[in-house]
Design an enzyme around this catalytic site. Structure first.
Site, PDB file in Angstrom:
ATOM      1  N   MET A  32      -7.900   6.110  -7.954  1.00  0.00           N
ATOM      2  CA  MET A  32      -6.479   5.912  -8.285  1.00  0.00           C
ATOM      3  C   MET A  32      -6.301   4.970  -9.468  1.00  0.00           C
ATOM      4  SD  MET A  32      -4.368   6.166  -4.689  1.00  0.00           S
ATOM      5  CE  MET A  32      -2.823   5.675  -5.434  1.00  0.00           C
ATOM      6  N   TYR A  52      -2.281  -2.218   6.054  1.00  0.00           N
ATOM      7  CA  TYR A  52      -3.080  -2.041   4.834  1.00  0.00           C
ATOM      8  C   TYR A  52      -4.539  -2.374   5.133  1.00  0.00           C
ATOM      9  CZ  TYR A  52      -4.683  -3.011   0.031  1.00  0.00           C
ATOM     10  OH  TYR A  52      -5.380  -3.024  -1.154  1.00  0.00           O
ATOM     11  N   SER A  56       0.231 -10.027  -4.667  1.00  0.00           N
ATOM     12  CA  SER A  56       0.396  -8.718  -5.295  1.00  0.00           C
ATOM     13  C   SER A  56       1.793  -8.592  -5.931  1.00  0.00           C
ATOM     14  CB  SER A  56       0.178  -7.621  -4.245  1.00  0.00           C
ATOM     15  OG  SER A  56       0.193  -6.358  -4.837  1.00  0.00           O
ATOM     16  N   GLY A  67      -6.755  -4.405  -5.068  1.00  0.00           N
ATOM     17  CA  GLY A  67      -6.945  -3.662  -3.813  1.00  0.00           C
ATOM     18  C   GLY A  67      -7.862  -4.350  -2.825  1.00  0.00           C
ATOM     19  N   THR A  99       2.017   3.142  -2.562  1.00  0.00           N
ATOM     20  CA  THR A  99       1.597   4.192  -3.487  1.00  0.00           C
ATOM     21  C   THR A  99       0.362   4.914  -2.949  1.00  0.00           C
ATOM     22  OG1 THR A  99       2.288   2.593  -5.155  1.00  0.00           O
ATOM     23  CG2 THR A  99       1.224   4.600  -5.947  1.00  0.00           C
ATOM     24  N   HIS A 102      11.767   0.996   0.803  1.00  0.00           N
ATOM     25  CA  HIS A 102      11.439  -0.393   1.158  1.00  0.00           C
ATOM     26  C   HIS A 102      12.562  -0.989   2.018  1.00  0.00           C
ATOM     27  CE1 HIS A 102       8.011  -0.442  -1.450  1.00  0.00           C
ATOM     28  NE2 HIS A 102       8.660  -0.530  -2.581  1.00  0.00           N
ATOM     29  N   GLY A 134       0.817  -1.215   0.000  1.00  0.00           N
ATOM     30  CA  GLY A 134       0.000   0.000   0.000  1.00  0.00           C
ATOM     31  C   GLY A 134       0.851   1.265   0.000  1.00  0.00           C
TER      32      GLY A 134
HETATM   33  P1  A3P Z   1      -3.097  -5.618  -5.233  1.00  0.00           P
HETATM   34  O1  A3P Z   1      -2.048  -6.093  -6.162  1.00  0.00           O
HETATM   35  O2  A3P Z   1      -3.465  -6.651  -4.186  1.00  0.00           O
HETATM   36  O3  A3P Z   1      -4.297  -5.061  -5.907  1.00  0.00           O
HETATM   37  P2  A3P Z   1       2.392  -0.813  -3.485  1.00  0.00           P
HETATM   38  O4  A3P Z   1       1.945   0.561  -3.777  1.00  0.00           O
HETATM   39  O5  A3P Z   1       3.080  -0.964  -2.171  1.00  0.00           O
HETATM   40  O6  A3P Z   1       3.146  -1.385  -4.638  1.00  0.00           O
HETATM   41  O7  A3P Z   1       1.092  -1.701  -3.275  1.00  0.00           O
HETATM   42  C1  A3P Z   1       0.270  -2.033  -4.369  1.00  0.00           C
HETATM   43  C2  A3P Z   1      -0.977  -2.705  -3.840  1.00  0.00           C
HETATM   44  O8  A3P Z   1      -1.808  -1.706  -3.211  1.00  0.00           O
HETATM   45  C3  A3P Z   1      -1.795  -3.294  -4.973  1.00  0.00           C
HETATM   46  O9  A3P Z   1      -2.482  -4.401  -4.377  1.00  0.00           O
HETATM   47  C4  A3P Z   1      -2.722  -2.138  -5.302  1.00  0.00           C
HETATM   48  O10 A3P Z   1      -3.862  -2.503  -6.016  1.00  0.00           O
HETATM   49  C5  A3P Z   1      -3.057  -1.658  -3.879  1.00  0.00           C
HETATM   50  N1  A3P Z   1      -3.559  -0.270  -3.895  1.00  0.00           N
HETATM   51  C6  A3P Z   1      -3.050   0.790  -4.538  1.00  0.00           C
HETATM   52  N2  A3P Z   1      -3.798   1.876  -4.320  1.00  0.00           N
HETATM   53  C7  A3P Z   1      -4.806   1.499  -3.522  1.00  0.00           C
HETATM   54  C8  A3P Z   1      -5.930   2.189  -2.945  1.00  0.00           C
HETATM   55  N3  A3P Z   1      -6.146   3.459  -3.190  1.00  0.00           N
HETATM   56  N4  A3P Z   1      -6.760   1.467  -2.149  1.00  0.00           N
HETATM   57  C9  A3P Z   1      -6.530   0.155  -1.904  1.00  0.00           C
HETATM   58  N5  A3P Z   1      -5.506  -0.547  -2.426  1.00  0.00           N
HETATM   59  C10 A3P Z   1      -4.653   0.122  -3.228  1.00  0.00           C
END
Ligand code: A3P
Length: 285
Positions: free
Chosen positions: A223, A179, A122, A245, A46, A95, A44
């Site tokens: 997003m 998350y 993910s 997500g 981003t 990270h 989570g």
């Molecule tokens: P999934 O692959 O399970 O959908 P990071 O930013 O650390 O790379 O994490 C990416 C994960 O966070 C992805 O998970 C993505 O879809 C989810 N994500 C990104 N924005 C989100 C939001 N606004 N709400 C919920 N999940 C989100």
């Protein structure tokens, strides 16, 4: 089949990350005004970057044409020189494990943890999609799981990361979130981040319009709309970066044996730490 990575000074660096940027990122001198967003990949990051960005810019969403990873730069990808060139206060993504993360007693650290089951899924889709770097487009989840469970993935073992930070969960300059709690109550997560950043930020979200804007524009749905702001280089036939997500998506990917292996590793690695109770483990069948 295994995704590749660069082994740099015992660190599993993603393909495409310049080793010299990693070195200069680690040498960055943290500043009192800095806020670090710290995660194991796919937890989570981003989403949190965008919340913080919107809090800082009075509820304005990141405009199309900008990239969040230049606005809230990824320290070990872009390097310390770039971060040093930014005005203060700085918001920095990393990270890195606790011991590698640049430290200043007055700097702030927002840590977001995600359950390892969903993280694995993910990260699998993430890795598949960056075909330019990994050559893993045909890799299966079973292939990927073998790497995840042994920590042979970018940034190394999930548990090394979590355990390094869990010991600092209650430090004054650490805000520790999950998350799953952010999904469950995004408004509470935004409020807790504003409180953590300080009274200037609390005043901002006392304006309901600003708070509502942040909630709306950092929602999964919004997003997902313009993904070029979060990531690049993914071909259109691969799953998008903002993918699903959901909490619990792992249930449609893991076999019983894989769930048992990861649950067992979770138990062993988190024993006698606060991480042991962050999530309910699946029933071991
Ligand atoms: P999934 O692959 O399970 O959908 P990071 O930013 O650390 O790379 O994490 C990416 C994960 O966070 C992805 O998970 C993505 O879809 C989810 N994500 C990104 N924005 C989100 C939001 N606004 N709400 C919920 N999940 C989100």
């Amino acid at each position: 089949m295994k995704p590749n990575y660069t082994l740099h000074k015992d660190f599993r660096l993603p393909m495409g990350f310049p080793p010299e940027a990693f070195d200069s990122g680690l040498a960055y001198q943290a500043q009192a005004e800095d806020t670090f967003i710290v995660t194991y990949p796919k937890s989570g990051t981003t989403w949190t970057q965008h919340i913080i960005w919107m809090l800082h810019y009075d509820g304005q969403p990141l405009p199309v044409g900008k990239n969040i990873n230049l606005e809230v730069p990824h320290l070990e990808e872009i390097g310390g020189e770039f971060v040093n060139s930014l005005p203060k206060p700085r918001f920095i993504k990393t990270h890195l494990t606790y011991n590698l993360t640049p430290y200043h007693p007055q700097a702030k650290y927002i840590y977001v943890a995600r359950n390892p089951f969903d993280c694995a899924v993910s990260l699998y889709y993430h890795t598949k999609g960056f075909i330019k770097h990994y050559d893993f487009a045909e890799g299966t989840f079973d292939d990927f799981f073998e790497c995840f469970i042994t920590g042979e993935v970018d940034f190394g073992d999930y548990f090394d990361h979590l355990i390094s930070w869990i010991h600092h969960k209650n430090d004054e300059n650490v805000l520790f979130l999950t998350y799953e709690s952010m999904k469950n109550n995004p408004k509470a997560a935004i409020v807790s981040m504003a409180k953590f950043l300080g009274s200037n930020y609390v005043r901002k979200i006392e304006n309901m319009q600003i708070l509502e804007n942040i909630l709306e524009h950092t929602s999964f749905k919004r997003m997902s709309l313009d993904q070029s702001r979060w990531s690049s280089e993914r071909p259109s036939d691969m799953t998008p970066f903002i993918r699903k997500g959901e909490v619990g998506d792992w249930k449609s990917h893991f076999s019983v044996s894989q769930a048992q292996q990861l649950a067992q590793k979770f138990k062993t690695m988190t024993k006698n730490t606060e991480a042991a109770t962050l999530w309910e483990l699946p029933e071991l069948i």
